[in-house]
Design an enzyme around this catalytic site. Structure first.
Site, PDB file in Angstrom:
ATOM      1  N   GLU A  17      16.320  95.794  15.212  1.00  0.00           N
ATOM      2  CA  GLU A  17      15.090  96.608  15.268  1.00  0.00           C
ATOM      3  C   GLU A  17      14.022  95.843  16.020  1.00  0.00           C
ATOM      4  O   GLU A  17      14.083  94.627  16.127  1.00  0.00           O
ATOM      5  CB  GLU A  17      14.528  96.836  13.852  1.00  0.00           C
ATOM      6  CG  GLU A  17      15.384  97.655  12.961  1.00  0.00           C
ATOM      7  CD  GLU A  17      14.910  97.584  11.505  1.00  0.00           C
ATOM      8  OE1 GLU A  17      13.735  97.264  11.247  1.00  0.00           O
ATOM      9  OE2 GLU A  17      15.747  97.839  10.641  1.00  0.00           O
TER      10      GLU A  17
ATOM     11  N   LYS B 234      10.434  94.117  16.247  1.00  0.00           N
ATOM     12  CA  LYS B 234       9.546  93.482  15.267  1.00  0.00           C
ATOM     13  C   LYS B 234       8.108  93.838  15.642  1.00  0.00           C
ATOM     14  O   LYS B 234       7.547  93.291  16.585  1.00  0.00           O
ATOM     15  CB  LYS B 234       9.752  91.965  15.275  1.00  0.00           C
ATOM     16  CG  LYS B 234       8.994  91.257  14.173  1.00  0.00           C
ATOM     17  CD  LYS B 234       9.403  89.806  14.114  1.00  0.00           C
ATOM     18  CE  LYS B 234       8.710  89.032  13.024  1.00  0.00           C
ATOM     19  NZ  LYS B 234       7.311  89.296  12.824  1.00  0.00           N
TER      20      LYS B 234
ATOM     21  N   ASP C 229       4.191  94.064  15.624  1.00  0.00           N
ATOM     22  CA  ASP C 229       3.202  93.036  15.327  1.00  0.00           C
ATOM     23  C   ASP C 229       1.984  93.679  14.662  1.00  0.00           C
ATOM     24  O   ASP C 229       1.023  94.040  15.324  1.00  0.00           O
ATOM     25  CB  ASP C 229       2.799  92.341  16.634  1.00  0.00           C
ATOM     26  CG  ASP C 229       2.202  90.981  16.362  1.00  0.00           C
ATOM     27  OD1 ASP C 229       2.211  90.556  15.191  1.00  0.00           O
ATOM     28  OD2 ASP C 229       1.710  90.353  17.318  1.00  0.00           O
TER      29      ASP C 229
ATOM     30  N   TYR D  35      10.271 100.728   8.036  1.00  0.00           N
ATOM     31  CA  TYR D  35      11.526  99.989   8.250  1.00  0.00           C
ATOM     32  C   TYR D  35      12.276  99.667   6.964  1.00  0.00           C
ATOM     33  O   TYR D  35      13.256  98.948   6.977  1.00  0.00           O
ATOM     34  CB  TYR D  35      11.301  98.725   9.085  1.00  0.00           C
ATOM     35  CG  TYR D  35      10.175  97.809   8.621  1.00  0.00           C
ATOM     36  CD1 TYR D  35      10.236  97.182   7.396  1.00  0.00           C
ATOM     37  CD2 TYR D  35       9.100  97.551   9.452  1.00  0.00           C
ATOM     38  CE1 TYR D  35       9.218  96.335   6.985  1.00  0.00           C
ATOM     39  CE2 TYR D  35       8.073  96.709   9.054  1.00  0.00           C
ATOM     40  CZ  TYR D  35       8.142  96.106   7.819  1.00  0.00           C
ATOM     41  OH  TYR D  35       7.138  95.267   7.426  1.00  0.00           O
TER      42      TYR D  35
ATOM     43  N   LYS E 146      12.158  85.637  17.663  1.00  0.00           N
ATOM     44  CA  LYS E 146      10.852  85.833  18.294  1.00  0.00           C
ATOM     45  C   LYS E 146      10.960  85.544  19.791  1.00  0.00           C
ATOM     46  O   LYS E 146      11.593  84.574  20.200  1.00  0.00           O
ATOM     47  CB  LYS E 146       9.823  84.888  17.658  1.00  0.00           C
ATOM     48  CG  LYS E 146       9.619  85.175  16.176  1.00  0.00           C
ATOM     49  CD  LYS E 146       8.275  85.777  15.901  1.00  0.00           C
ATOM     50  CE  LYS E 146       7.329  84.742  15.383  1.00  0.00           C
ATOM     51  NZ  LYS E 146       6.011  85.296  15.119  1.00  0.00           N
TER      52      LYS E 146
ATOM     53  N   CYS F 274     -16.785  58.458  12.015  1.00  0.00           N
ATOM     54  CA  CYS F 274     -16.636  59.891  11.747  1.00  0.00           C
ATOM     55  C   CYS F 274     -17.740  60.674  12.458  1.00  0.00           C
ATOM     56  O   CYS F 274     -18.917  60.373  12.302  1.00  0.00           O
ATOM     57  CB  CYS F 274     -16.711  60.142  10.247  1.00  0.00           C
ATOM     58  SG  CYS F 274     -16.805  61.889   9.829  1.00  0.00           S
TER      59      CYS F 274
ATOM     60  N   CYS G 221     -20.147  62.083   9.525  1.00  0.00           N
ATOM     61  CA  CYS G 221     -20.979  61.280   8.620  1.00  0.00           C
ATOM     62  C   CYS G 221     -21.172  59.840   9.085  1.00  0.00           C
ATOM     63  O   CYS G 221     -21.876  59.070   8.438  1.00  0.00           O
ATOM     64  CB  CYS G 221     -20.395  61.301   7.213  1.00  0.00           C
ATOM     65  SG  CYS G 221     -18.822  60.441   7.095  1.00  0.00           S
TER      66      CYS G 221
ATOM     67  N   CYS H  76     -11.428  59.903   7.807  1.00  0.00           N
ATOM     68  CA  CYS H  76     -12.732  59.522   7.298  1.00  0.00           C
ATOM     69  C   CYS H  76     -12.557  59.484   5.781  1.00  0.00           C
ATOM     70  O   CYS H  76     -12.192  60.485   5.175  1.00  0.00           O
ATOM     71  CB  CYS H  76     -13.774  60.571   7.685  1.00  0.00           C
ATOM     72  SG  CYS H  76     -15.271  60.451   6.692  1.00  0.00           S
TER      73      CYS H  76
ATOM     74  N   CYS I 118     -19.055  63.101   3.043  1.00  0.00           N
ATOM     75  CA  CYS I 118     -18.939  63.571   4.427  1.00  0.00           C
ATOM     76  C   CYS I 118     -19.134  65.093   4.470  1.00  0.00           C
ATOM     77  O   CYS I 118     -18.320  65.851   3.935  1.00  0.00           O
ATOM     78  CB  CYS I 118     -17.563  63.200   4.985  1.00  0.00           C
ATOM     79  SG  CYS I 118     -17.260  63.901   6.610  1.00  0.00           S
TER      80      CYS I 118
HETATM   81  S1  IVH Z   1      11.735  93.708   7.457  1.00  0.00           S
HETATM   82  C1  IVH Z   1      12.509  91.676   3.517  1.00  0.00           C
HETATM   83  N1  IVH Z   1      11.515  94.862   9.811  1.00  0.00           N
HETATM   84  O1  IVH Z   1       7.413  91.000  10.254  1.00  0.00           O
HETATM   85  C2  IVH Z   1      12.317  92.206   4.899  1.00  0.00           C
HETATM   86  N2  IVH Z   1       9.757  93.441   9.101  1.00  0.00           N
HETATM   87  O2  IVH Z   1       7.665  88.085  10.060  1.00  0.00           O
HETATM   88  C3  IVH Z   1      10.916  92.351   5.257  1.00  0.00           C
HETATM   89  N3  IVH Z   1       7.894  93.267  10.658  1.00  0.00           N
HETATM   90  O3  IVH Z   1       6.644  90.719   6.846  1.00  0.00           O
HETATM   91  C4  IVH Z   1      10.534  92.824   6.528  1.00  0.00           C
HETATM   92  N4  IVH Z   1       8.699  94.647  12.176  1.00  0.00           N
HETATM   93  O4  IVH Z   1       5.451  92.533   8.239  1.00  0.00           O
HETATM   94  C5  IVH Z   1      10.952  94.030   8.914  1.00  0.00           C
HETATM   95  N5  IVH Z   1      11.435  95.972  11.850  1.00  0.00           N
HETATM   96  C6  IVH Z   1      10.864  95.158  10.956  1.00  0.00           C
HETATM   97  C7  IVH Z   1       9.604  94.561  11.182  1.00  0.00           C
HETATM   98  C8  IVH Z   1       9.086  93.697  10.220  1.00  0.00           C
HETATM   99  C9  IVH Z   1       7.684  93.857  11.834  1.00  0.00           C
HETATM  100  C10 IVH Z   1       6.957  92.306  10.019  1.00  0.00           C
HETATM  101  C11 IVH Z   1       6.816  92.432   8.526  1.00  0.00           C
HETATM  102  C12 IVH Z   1       7.317  91.121   7.985  1.00  0.00           C
HETATM  103  C13 IVH Z   1       7.091  90.220   9.143  1.00  0.00           C
HETATM  104  C14 IVH Z   1       7.972  88.984   9.068  1.00  0.00           C
END
Ligand code: IVH
Length: 677
Positions: free
Chosen positions: A117, A119, A121, A237, A324, A418, A421, A436, A442
């Protein structure tokens, strides 16, 4: 229009509006213009105003907001909201693949399927539906409990207020969902376009750094009408539906779509590591074309019936991982280096950069961490450098472009004293950092400790940011976190830019923090090495500051995950007079110096026992079972040894059972475990 006609018209408008909403947000196939849509919505709102008793919580009129929430109630999650383990390396994805493969029962090992899937943001939220109606939307919070932000969630057009109405008939709906409670988790996010629009309308100093920050900030707004105006999206998701047991994850996603959720539609079932690799590389390029930001790819074992068995670490499940994408980079020049003093006295060099655009934001600072890093990079003032930013990480200097070095570069030297301070700095042998040691005197350290105390995961005092803390400390009104609780309106109003309204808001936030949980308070004290997880661990075993303070280093080291370094640091913290002073103040201000009901043991039936689980339990996930043991004074361990007191066996127990038998350790079944609880 009489009431009967109004009922019919309202019904018609709602259906129409919901249908168009679904076509627009979920199917991306709108039939009408925005203008036509808005007109329908206006008609509905007007009619409902005329007949207010016809308003229902699932009416699309509720999306325009208007409700002002003074404070968001804290709510407990039905199960922990975990995060994901992240990696940038494909090798680690291969390792993950191998690990999951090995953990699966032999007959299921043959090329297991994974769902890949995007990810997203954004910000994770949990939605609860009862009888098809959205009843609660909550933030992730600390994973155990979050904020109930339902009024804000309702404004998000891609969140169905009622499930499934476009796919199922009334009858089917009744059959499918009546009486069920369903939880859907997903991400709230902002498209790049909506983010840009939002920022355009804000003064420069109030602009959000990226869409994720904007989303997080918006979800916390008290005025839901403003939330509605800002336009956010929700992508689903994860589905927890008692009736959905036995479905694969891909089937869950299709189910979510049928219910009316947007899933992004870009997931794919992959068989084998090569198909996973293809998906990852395909989106590496394609992601630039998406109307929203993604920071990677998530892989999940498709056969969700193994999820519980594979279990989770304290942070993330073992059946999923996030890959990532490498961060985006830019070239700039180091104009200056300043030295910052942290809350524990650590001196950190921070580079001031020629401002440069990177991944949608302007970057003008970057931490250099410590002098070793400065030496490793061999970075000097006026050097041209490559910086990188990934996700929420602060921009980092990756390397110096040597070929571009001119005659004007100047080496970076640590000051002798420092910067805050003036105390001479010290560098303990075999440490990379300078310190420090003027802990109590401080100003920079005092300020940083108070900022930490007020931070989100600690006491979460809204409005107590850097600028306010600086003034409070510099004016001498506040010397430690304990002094916050004796601030008065007059005192706060004497600070710059604090009018009556903002002062009252700040004092209210401080006042409310008195109710914060004990483990958060413990974290907020800022004891070296004590992060949130350790604070929770400590609070579970020592449910009051008094008992924790009296614990010896040996006793503390006994707690799982609390090594000798943490034990020493906790013990040292409490032996200082400054700790006595702050605890005294916090105590008289009425803060929770001990765990409340939720942290108190239910009974002590597992006191002193070291428990291990093997095989799959029918009634509990591993996390739940471990939690129950902890709550009752026990500990869980991960491998069988002479120290293990009890082995709980579920279905298909593994080799731990054999080992336990050999060592003569007590073995009990799940039902015996249940009784013991
Ligand atoms: S699954 C236990 N699926 O990424 C599984 N998370 O870095 C929980 N996120 O906390 C998450 N897209 O906020 C899942 N397709 C996706 C996602 C996703 C974004 C986020 C989510 C998670 C974070 C982890």
């Amino acid at each position: 229009m009489n009431k009967q006609q109004a009922v019919a018209e309202i019904e018609r408008l709602r259906k129409e509006i919901n249908r168009h909403n679904y076509r627009y947000y979920v199917l991306a196939k709108p039939e009408v213009s925005d203008y036509e849509f808005d007109t329908m919505l206006e008609m509905l709102v007007t009619l409902e105003q005329e007949f207010p008793d016809l308003i229902t919580p699932d009416s699309p009129s509720q999306r325009v907001g208007g409700q002002i929430t003074k404070e968001f109630p804290t709510v407990a999650h039905t199960r922990p909201m975990l995060s994901l383990s992240n990696t940038y390396s494909f090798e680690e994805i291969e390792d993950f693949f191998g690990r999951v493969h090995k953990m699966l029962p032999e007959q299921h090992r043959d090329n297991p399927e994974f769902v890949a899937e995007l990810k997203f943001d954004g910000v994770a939220v949990s939605l609860l539906y009862r009888d098809c109606i959205l009843v609660r939307g909550a933030t992730r919070g600390d994973g155990v409990q979050g904020d109930d932000i339902t009024p804000n969630i309702r404004t998000i057009s891609s969140v169905p207020l009622r499930l499934g109405e476009y796919v199922y008939s009334e009858k089917e709906l009744e059959k499918e969902y009546a009486g069920r409670e369903i939880e859907v988790r997903g991400e709230v996010f902002m498209t790049k376009a909506d983010f840009a629009r939002l920022n355009e309308g804000r003064p420069e100093e109030e602009q959000f750094a990226n869409p994720r920050n904007a989303t997080a900030g918006t979800l916390k707004l008290q005025d839901s009408a403003e939330v509605s105006r800002r336009k956010m999206m929700f992508v689903a998701y994860d589905l927890k539906d008692p009736q959905g047991a036995g479905l694969t994850h891909a089937e869950h996603l299709s189910c979510l779509e049928k219910m009316g959720f947007y899933t992004g539609g870009n997931f794919r079932v992959c068989r084998g590591i090569n198909e996973i690799r293809d998906f990852i590389s395909e989106w590496q390029e394609k992601r630039q074309e998406l109307p929203y930001e993604i920071d990677g790819i998530v892989l999940k074992l498709n056969d969700s019936s193994f999820w519980d068995e594979l279990g989770a670490t304290s942070k993330s499940p073992r059946w999923a991982i996030a890959y990532k994408y490498p961060a985006q980079r830019a070239k700039t020049v180091v104009r200056n280096v300043v030295f910052q003093v942290g809350r524990l006295g650590t001196i950190t060099p921070v580079a001031q950069l020629e401002p440069v655009q990177l991944a949608g934001t302007t970057v003008s600072r970057s931490t250099l961490h410590n002098l070793d890093e400065v030496a490793r990079l061999d970075v000097r003032l006026n050097d041209t450098v490559v910086i990188e930013k990934s996700g929420d990480v602060i921009p980092k200097i990756i390397n110096v472009i040597r070929e571009e070095r001119q005659g004007n570069t100047v080496p970076i030297v640590v000051p002798d004293v420092c910067p805050s301070c003036g105390t001479p700095l010290e560098k303990p042998a075999n440490e990379v950092n300078y310190y420090c040691l003027n802990e109590d005197g401080c100003p920079a350290q005092v300020r940083a400790r108070i900022e930490h105390f007020a931070s989100r995961n600690a006491m979460d005092i809204n409005g107590l940011g850097k600028a306010v803390v600086e003034q409070l400390v510099n004016s001498g009104m506040v010397g430690d976190a304990g002094d916050l609780y004796s601030l008065t309106t007059d005192k706060v109003m004497s600070l710059d830019r604090q009018a009556a309204k903002s002062a009252a808001k700040l004092l209210k936030a401080i006042d409310e923090s008195r109710k914060q949980r004990f483990d958060r308070l413990l974290f907020g004290l800022g004891i070296r090495h004590v992060g949130l997880a350790t604070a929770r661990e400590l609070a579970a075993v020592y449910p009051s500051l008094e008992t924790l303070r009296n614990a010896s280093v040996e006793e503390l080291s006994e707690i799982p995950d609390v090594g000798p370094a943490i034990a020493v640091s906790v013990h040292e913290y409490f032996s200082k007079p400054s700790a006595d002073a702050i605890i005294e103040k916090l105590g008289s201000a009425g803060l929770r110096l001990e765990a409340g009901e939720t942290n108190k043991p239910v009974n002590l039936n597992f006191e002193g026992l070291k428990v291990i689980f093997t095989g799959s339990l029918e009634h509990y996930t591993r996390d739940e079972a471990a939690g129950l043991v902890h709550e009752r004074g026990g500990k869980t361990v991960s491998s069988v040894s002479n120290n293990t007191s009890l082995v709980v066996i579920g279905k298909n127990p593994g080799s731990k059972l054999e080992k336990a038998k050999k060592l003569g350790i007590r073995v009990i079944s799940e039902s015996e475990f249940k009784e013991m609880l």
